[in-house]
Write a protein that holds these residues in place. Sequence first.
Motif, short mmCIF file in Angstrom:
data_model
loop_
_atom_site.label_atom_id
_atom_site.label_comp_id
_atom_site.label_asym_id
_atom_site.label_seq_id
_atom_site.Cartn_x
_atom_site.Cartn_y
_atom_site.Cartn_z
N SER A 27 -2.51 6.67 -8.39
CA SER A 27 -1.82 6.65 -7.10
C SER A 27 -0.60 5.76 -7.23
O SER A 27 -0.72 4.53 -7.35
CB SER A 27 -2.76 6.12 -6.01
OG SER A 27 -2.08 6.05 -4.77
N GLY A 28 0.58 6.38 -7.25
CA GLY A 28 1.80 5.61 -7.47
C GLY A 28 1.77 4.97 -8.85
O GLY A 28 1.56 5.64 -9.85
N ASN A 29 1.96 3.64 -8.88
CA ASN A 29 1.92 2.92 -10.15
C ASN A 29 0.54 2.36 -10.48
O ASN A 29 0.38 1.66 -11.47
CB ASN A 29 2.94 1.76 -10.13
CG ASN A 29 4.37 2.25 -10.05
OD1 ASN A 29 4.71 3.28 -10.61
ND2 ASN A 29 5.21 1.51 -9.33
N ASN A 30 -0.42 2.65 -9.63
CA ASN A 30 -1.77 2.10 -9.81
C ASN A 30 -2.74 3.17 -10.27
O ASN A 30 -2.63 4.34 -9.90
CB ASN A 30 -2.26 1.48 -8.49
CG ASN A 30 -1.37 0.35 -8.02
OD1 ASN A 30 -0.95 -0.49 -8.81
ND2 ASN A 30 -1.09 0.32 -6.72
#
Length: 237
Positions: free
Chosen positions: A104-107
């Motif tokens: 999710s995104g950068n995670n």
Amino acid sequence: MNETRFPLLWSEDLEQRNRSSDEFEANVSSAADFSTRLAGSTDAPFEQPMGDVETWNRGDVQDFSPGDEETSVHPESAQLENGLYITDAYASIVAVQPSTVLHSGNNSTRYIAPDGEILAITDYRVRVPDDDINGSVRDRWSIAETDIDTVELRADGRVLESDNNHRSTLEYSGLSGTQNLSVEVDISVRLRHEMRTCEEYNSTTESCDGEWETETEYPTEQVTVDDSRQTVVTRLC
């Protein structure tokens, strides 16, 4: 493995161009052929982790061939540790299963089941000092004993299961919440060091005119290596 599901297992592979519906409908000889075409153009989501993946991973670990006392076989990504005698030592988690990773995104979050297993490999080599067989003081080195003492699966410090193999399948159960799962390996070596000394050494003839005195010692070393995964426990199915 199920030949229909097998092509769908791969994710993050290089996709081919988008296929038209005609390409899926024409000249598709079997369900396996359809799955192959689908996997070549997109990734397929699943409602729960597939048993085929676990079978594949176990086979991969069993195919791993460790080196000998002079060779450490390791993945490129392994974090190698060196001691005085033990070198290129590592522990590497191959898989936590069943599990899935949510990006999710950068995670990224790795979700695991409350009950499962960790597959891990470990290897190392031994750096034996060179012999010195010249002069009035001479040294001979050899390996007396070397071994993997323990391979331990830990969850936030608690030992869940252990063995002492290059290839390990370590089971866990009843986990919940956020868990740092780690594999910790203790490796040991015992060398034999023979020292010969001559008090009446003739440097001209390179020989001992008296008696060689021999002393033997057994230097030891233990190196600990580990690898870990941060996980969140959930029911995957």
